[in-house]
Scaffold this motif. Sequence first.
Motif, mmCIF file in Angstrom:
data_model
loop_
_atom_site.group_PDB
_atom_site.id
_atom_site.type_symbol
_atom_site.label_atom_id
_atom_site.label_comp_id
_atom_site.label_asym_id
_atom_site.label_seq_id
_atom_site.Cartn_x
_atom_site.Cartn_y
_atom_site.Cartn_z
ATOM 1 N N GLY A 195 0.820 -1.213 0.000
ATOM 2 C CA GLY A 195 0.000 0.000 0.000
ATOM 3 C C GLY A 195 0.851 1.258 0.000
ATOM 4 O O GLY A 195 0.581 2.203 -0.748
ATOM 5 N N VAL A 196 1.910 1.270 0.811
ATOM 6 C CA VAL A 196 2.813 2.422 0.859
ATOM 7 C C VAL A 196 3.498 2.627 -0.493
ATOM 8 O O VAL A 196 3.630 3.762 -0.967
ATOM 9 N N VAL A 197 3.914 1.547 -1.135
ATOM 10 C CA VAL A 197 4.569 1.656 -2.442
ATOM 11 C C VAL A 197 3.607 2.257 -3.469
ATOM 12 O O VAL A 197 3.976 3.167 -4.227
ATOM 13 N N PHE A 198 2.362 1.777 -3.491
ATOM 14 C CA PHE A 198 1.398 2.330 -4.449
ATOM 15 C C PHE A 198 1.093 3.795 -4.146
ATOM 16 O O PHE A 198 1.015 4.620 -5.062
ATOM 17 N N ILE A 199 0.936 4.136 -2.891
ATOM 18 C CA ILE A 199 0.680 5.538 -2.529
ATOM 19 C C ILE A 199 1.863 6.409 -2.938
ATOM 20 O O ILE A 199 1.689 7.499 -3.499
#
Length: 147
Positions: A22-26
């Motif tokens: 999720g952090v990577v996509f954000i």
Amino acid sequence: MTATLGSRLGDAAALLARVVLGVVFIAHGLPKMTDPGGTAQGFEAMGVPLPQFAALLGAAIEVGAGAALLVGFALPAAGLLLALMMASAYFFAHVGDPLVGGFELPLVLGAAALALGFSGGRYSVDSLLPWGRARGRTEAAESVSSV
């Protein structure tokens, strides 16, 4: 007891994977969101149809579905949207590239998002909602009956 420990460890691993992914996509979506014009220009250069709309949609999917994946909300929808986003990244930016140094990042991100979307673990917002509770009871009943 071992099944319970294994199940908890699996849920913890799924949580960790969801948070990281999720952090990577954000992190990839926020620059698109803060500079939609520049993103649209880049998309236009790659041949993406409707580049202005695609830039806004891409940013919304990466940030919104990335956040949903992170907290575990609407996991199947979030995973599917992110996987489709990575499929479009492959199609428009990486067709013909080699695996290593080419399309491995969208491949891994898309596959991981899809997998976590359908098996994101019990440590999620979804598990607190009606559609998550029924699944949790079914899994608990299966683990008790298998003992």
